[in-house]
Design a protein around this motif. Sequence first.
Motif, PDB file in Angstrom:
ATOM      1  N   SER A   5       0.839  -1.204   0.000  1.00 28.61           N
ATOM      2  CA  SER A   5       0.000   0.000   0.000  1.00 28.61           C
ATOM      3  C   SER A   5       0.871   1.251   0.000  1.00 28.61           C
ATOM      4  CB  SER A   5      -0.947   0.008   1.205  1.00 28.61           C
ATOM      5  OG  SER A   5      -1.855  -1.054   1.084  1.00 28.61           O
ATOM      6  N   ARG A  32     -10.889  -1.603   7.116  1.00 27.25           N
ATOM      7  CA  ARG A  32     -10.046  -1.423   8.306  1.00 27.25           C
ATOM      8  C   ARG A  32      -9.876   0.044   8.668  1.00 27.25           C
ATOM      9  NH1 ARG A  32      -4.838  -4.603   6.423  1.00 27.25           N
ATOM     10  NH2 ARG A  32      -5.534  -3.683   4.470  1.00 27.25           N
ATOM     11  N   ASP A  74      -6.015  -1.599  -5.060  1.00 34.12           N
ATOM     12  CA  ASP A  74      -5.350  -2.169  -3.882  1.00 34.12           C
ATOM     13  C   ASP A  74      -6.163  -3.362  -3.386  1.00 34.12           C
ATOM     14  OD1 ASP A  74      -3.404  -2.496  -1.984  1.00 34.12           O
ATOM     15  OD2 ASP A  74      -4.074  -0.864  -0.674  1.00 34.12           O
ATOM     16  N   GLU A  75      -5.518  -4.246  -2.661  1.00 32.15           N
ATOM     17  CA  GLU A  75      -6.153  -5.466  -2.126  1.00 32.15           C
ATOM     18  C   GLU A  75      -6.753  -6.309  -3.247  1.00 32.15           C
ATOM     19  OE1 GLU A  75      -5.430  -6.143   0.801  1.00 32.15           O
ATOM     20  OE2 GLU A  75      -5.093  -4.230   1.818  1.00 32.15           O
TER      21      GLU A  75
END
Length: 219
Positions: free
Chosen positions: A15, A46, A103-104
């Motif tokens: 990240s 999160r 991302d992810e």
Amino acid sequence: MPIFVETGPMFSGKSGAVVEVVKRRLIGGQIAGKDFVVFSHQSDNRYGEGIIASHNHERVVAIPRTTSLGIMSFLLNLPENMPDLHPGLIKPELKNVRSLIVDEGQFFDGKLGRVLTAIDTLWRLMGKNLEITVAGLNLDFRGEPFPTMADVLSRAEKVNVHVAVCHVCGENNATMTQRLVDGQPAKWSDPVKVVGADELYTARCKQHHEVFGKPILTG
Ligand code: ADP
Ligand code: MG
């Protein structure tokens, strides 16, 4: 044009690399109006919905999506019955997008690689280059490949494999994500997808990576 992948275990700087790409794109946007879009997976809440944060506490606002086609439908006016795609479907206000960041990536369904390849093709047919960056875990807590990322990695022109510091020996060689449940290594049979941060996961080298009940020959 190219697909870049930032991969490795948790805490390895994936990240952080995304945040750096976004910072460069912001500068590019100020200089020459070059646009970019950033997507996160909706289940990574999160830090709040649509927030990508590095463990260095840098934050980027992203568009939360639950599916790979959701990324596509943000960029294109998708027709009902999905005939062959063509550049005319690209939303006019998004034709200046030069950089797409996800991302992810491991949380997305298996269509992610195909969707990104199609988007890349449409931009090329429009006569424009799109730079695609995907950050995501290559391996789950058991040390097994995340299928979506295995596919995306195969399509990538460039891959950065990051390492973290092992929480046991302190060497900068951690390639594995260690899941801990009440301080104990998680079981092989536990579910793969459990969103969490430092309370649940640490980084470990292969030597110190532990999974209760892991067979040597898997599958
Ligand atoms: P990722 O997205 O891969 O989980 P981040 O970019 O969010 O990684 O976080 C990387 C940062 O986390 C590092 O720059 C460092 O400041 C911090 N960090 C915390 N624990 C570790 C560790 N075990 N190894 C390396 N960096 C760590
Ligand atoms: Mg991350």
